[in-house]
Design a protein around this motif. Structure first.
Motif, mmCIF file in Angstrom:
data_model
loop_
_atom_site.group_PDB
_atom_site.id
_atom_site.type_symbol
_atom_site.label_atom_id
_atom_site.label_comp_id
_atom_site.label_asym_id
_atom_site.label_seq_id
_atom_site.Cartn_x
_atom_site.Cartn_y
_atom_site.Cartn_z
ATOM 1 N N ALA A 110 0.918 -1.121 -0.037
ATOM 2 C CA ALA A 110 -0.068 -0.018 0.077
ATOM 3 C C ALA A 110 0.967 1.447 0.148
ATOM 4 O O ALA A 110 0.599 2.321 -0.716
ATOM 5 N N VAL A 111 1.810 1.107 0.763
ATOM 6 C CA VAL A 111 2.710 2.236 0.932
ATOM 7 C C VAL A 111 3.495 2.674 -0.593
ATOM 8 O O VAL A 111 3.621 3.663 -0.969
ATOM 9 N N PHE A 112 4.044 1.383 -1.203
ATOM 10 C CA PHE A 112 4.788 1.427 -2.252
ATOM 11 C C PHE A 112 3.789 2.045 -3.349
ATOM 12 O O PHE A 112 4.081 2.819 -3.887
ATOM 13 N N SER A 113 2.633 1.592 -3.425
ATOM 14 C CA SER A 113 1.646 1.936 -4.588
ATOM 15 C C SER A 113 1.436 3.363 -4.337
ATOM 16 O O SER A 113 1.250 4.156 -5.551
ATOM 17 N N ASP A 114 1.152 3.875 -3.266
ATOM 18 C CA ASP A 114 0.736 5.309 -3.066
ATOM 19 C C ASP A 114 1.981 6.200 -3.269
ATOM 20 O O ASP A 114 1.609 7.258 -3.980
ATOM 21 N N THR A 115 3.153 5.738 -3.006
ATOM 22 C CA THR A 115 4.184 6.365 -3.291
ATOM 23 C C THR A 115 4.593 6.614 -4.959
ATOM 24 O O THR A 115 4.793 7.680 -5.364
ATOM 25 N N ALA A 116 4.154 5.319 -5.646
ATOM 26 C CA ALA A 116 4.333 5.456 -7.001
ATOM 27 C C ALA A 116 3.199 6.477 -7.431
ATOM 28 O O ALA A 116 3.630 7.085 -8.370
ATOM 29 N N SER A 117 2.134 6.317 -7.131
ATOM 30 C CA SER A 117 0.974 7.476 -7.653
ATOM 31 C C SER A 117 1.714 8.796 -7.391
ATOM 32 O O SER A 117 1.196 9.794 -8.224
#
Lengths: 323, 323
Positions: free
Chosen positions: A131-138
Motif C-alpha cells: 500500500a505504501v509503495f503503490s501510494d508512493t508510486a502514484s
C-alpha cells in the motif's frame, strides 16, 4: 550499525549481482545499463538505515531497497523521454541509446520487477508495504504531471510548487523510510513517523537544491549553476521573486525571463534580483521549517539507536548556512 | 451463475462508476477515456467466470477483474505509442488526443491503479495473486518486445512466433483465470489448471485471428480483412507459407511482400499462395491442438458447475470449421 558507505557498497553490489536472464534481452539490457550508471543510492540506503534503526537485519530489507531503486530509475527512464533529455549522469539516456519504444517498455517491465522485489517482504507486512509503495508510486507520477503542467503556466503559486516537489521528490524518500521501518519491525505508527521525517527532509533537500542552483559552489554542485534560471524553471526562488517584485524590478525580471540571447548576463541579472528581494533568506527559512518538522517527527521515534543520530545529522546539516 | 452478458454489464458498470478524484486531472482523464471506449471485457469477465466456477462470490472478484482490465488498457495505451497508432476502437488514441508524455505517464499511473486493485484480495491469497499478476505483466511486456523485434527480422520461426503470441496474448487470459480461480477458493493446483486452460485458449484465439484476417467474413471480423497481409505481419499464415514455399511460389511470395502499390492485388495474390500451400488447414490443425490441450486441463478441474460447460463452449466453438 553500518556506515552510509557500507550500505552504499551493499546496494551497489546487489545491483551489480542482479542478472536478468529473461528474454528478449533488448527488454532487460536498458535496465542493467541505467541501474549501473551509479548515483548516491540515497533511497535504498534510507530503506536500510530505517530497517536498522528499529533493530532489523538489513539483509532482510535488501530486496525492497533494490525495488525502490528500480522504481526510482524506472521513473527516470520515462521522465527522460518526456523531457527529451539526451544525457543522464553524463551518459546517453536509454531512449537516446536505444529508442523511445525500448525506453517505454523497459521502464514498464522495470516497474514490474520493482513490485516483484517488494512482494518478497514477510506476510505480516506485505499488504502495508504494498500500500505504501503503490501510494508512493502514484504520488511520484502526480508530481511529474504537475511539473509538466507548470511548464506551460505563468501563475504557479508557492503552495502549488511545494505540493509538486512533495510528490515528485519527497514522497519517495518518505515511502522508502516507511517501508524500511516496517521491515525493521516498527509499528505502523512508528513507521509513519519515519515517513513524516522523510517527507519533510525531502522538501528541505529540494529547497536546498533550488538555492544551490543559484548560489552553489560550481565545483561542489553536481549540476550547472544557473541551470534553473536559464530554463526559466519555476523554482521556489523564481516564484517568490515574482511574488515580491514590483515596479522596475518586476519589469526587469519579466524582460530577462523572455531573453535567452546572453546566458551569462541572464544568470547574473536574475541573481541580482534575487539578492535584492532576499529570496535566498526566505528559501532558507522555509527549508529550516521543514528540517524542524522532520526533526520533530524523528524525536517521536521511540528507539535508541546510533542510526537516529545519523538521520538527525542528515537533517541538521541542512541548517548550516553556507554564506 | 451469471451469463456472460450479465458479467459484461457488471464490469461495465464498475468501470463507469469509477471516478478518479486525484490530481492533476490530466493524469487521470486519459484513463477514464480509454477505459470507457468499450470492448468485450473478455479478461475481467474470465476473472469472474473463474471465481464463480469454484463457488466464489463474483463481487469479491470485481476489484481484481477491473484491475486486470486496467492493466490490459495500460498495455494498449503504451503499445499505441510504440505502434504510432492513431486510432483505437475508432477513436483517437490517448497519445493522439493528448500527447505522448500524457500517454506514457497516464499509463504508468494506470499500472499502479491496477496493482492497488489487486492488493485488495484476501490475506490468504495476496502473495499468490500478486505473483501471478506480476509474472503475467512481465510476460506481456516480453511479448510486446518480441513482437517489435520481429518487425525487423525475416527469419522468425514458427516456434518463436508461438512463444511471442503466448506471452503477448495468451498469458494475460491465463493469468486472469488463475487469479479468478484463486479468489473463488480454488487450490493452487486447480487454479493452475485454469491458467493452462486460458493459456491454450489464448493461443487458439490468436491463431483463429490470424486465419480470420485472411479468410474472415468482412462483415463479422472486427478488423480489415487482409490487414496482416498488407502490413507483411509475420503471422502463423505467412511464416508457414514461407517455410513451405519453394521455386516459383517462393519467389512470387517474396515479390508480393516487397510490393505495396496495389493493395487489393497483393491480398488476392498472397491469399492464393496460402490456398495453394494449404496453410489455413495447418493453422486449423495447430489451433485444434491448443483447444484440445485447453479442454484437457479443464477436464481435470474437479468441480461440477455450469460455468465449466460455459468455458468448454468457449473452447469448442473454435473447433467448428467455417469453410
Amino acid at each position: 550499525m553500518h556506515s552510509i558507505e557500507q550500505l552504499q557498497n551493499l546496494v551497489n553490489k546487489a545491483i551489480t549481482d542482479t542478472k536478468y536472464t529473461e528474454q528478449p534481452a533488448e527488454l532487460y539490457e536498458p535496465i542493467t545499463y541505467l541501474m549501473q550508471l551509479g548515483g548516491k543510492r540515497m533511497r535504498p540506503v534510507l530503506v536500510l538505515v530505517s530497517t536498522e534503526l528499529f533493530g532489523g537485519n538489513i539483509l532482510k530489507a535488501l530486496d525492497a531497497a533494490i525495488g525502490i531503486e528500480l522504481f526510482h530509475n524506472f521513473t527516470l527512464m520515462h521522465d527522460d523521454i518526456m523531457d527529451k533529455a539526451p544525457l543522464r549522469r553524463g551518459k546517453p539516456t536509454v531512449h537516446a541509446k536505444w529508442n523511445e519504444s525500448a525506453a517505454i517498455l523497459s521502464g514498464d517491465v522495470m516497474f514490474v520487477e520493482a513490485y516483484k522485489l517488494m512482494i518478497k517482504v514477510d506476510d505480516g507486512i506485505l499488504r502495508e508495504v504494498l500500500a505504501v509503495f503503490s501510494d508512493t508510486a502514484s504520488g511520484v507520477c502526480q508530481g511529474q504531471q504537475a511539473d509538466m503542467n507548470f511548464e506551460n503556466r505563468d501563475d504557479v503559486s508557492l503552495t502549488e510548487y511545494l505540493e509538486m516537489i512533495r510528490q515528485k521528490t519527497a514522497v519517495l524518500l518518505a515511502g522508502s523510510m516507511q517501508i524500511g521501518a516496517l521491515i525493521g519491525g516498527a509499528t505502523q505508527e512508528q513507521a509513519k513517523l519515519l515517513y513524516e521525517f522523510g517527507e519533510n527532509l525531502g522538501l528541505a533537500f529540494q529547497l536546498q537544491d533550488d538555492i544551490l542552483d543559484v548560489y552553489g559552489n560550481p565545483e561542489k554542485f553536481g549540476k550547472q549553476v544557473g541551470g534553473d534560471i536559464l530554463s526559466n524553471k519555476k523554482t521556489f526562488m523564481l516564484i517568490k521573486a515574482k511574488e515580491l517584485a514590483n515596479g522596475n524590478t518586476a519589469s526587469e525580471l519579466d524582460q530577462w525571463l523572455k531573453r535567452s540571447d546572453d546566458p551569462l548576463a541572464k544568470v547574473e541579472a536574475i541573481t541580482s534580483i534575487y539578492n535584492l528581494l532576499e529570496v535566498r533568506k526566505l528559501a532558507e527559512i522555509e527549508m529550516e521549517e521543514y528540517v524542524n518538522k522532520a526533526l520533530k517527527a524523528l524525536n517521536l521515534v521511540s528507539v535508541d539507536s546510533p542510526n537516529k543520530e545519523l538521520l538527525r545529522g542528515f537533517a541538521e546539516q541542512l541548517l548550516i548556512r553556507e554564506h
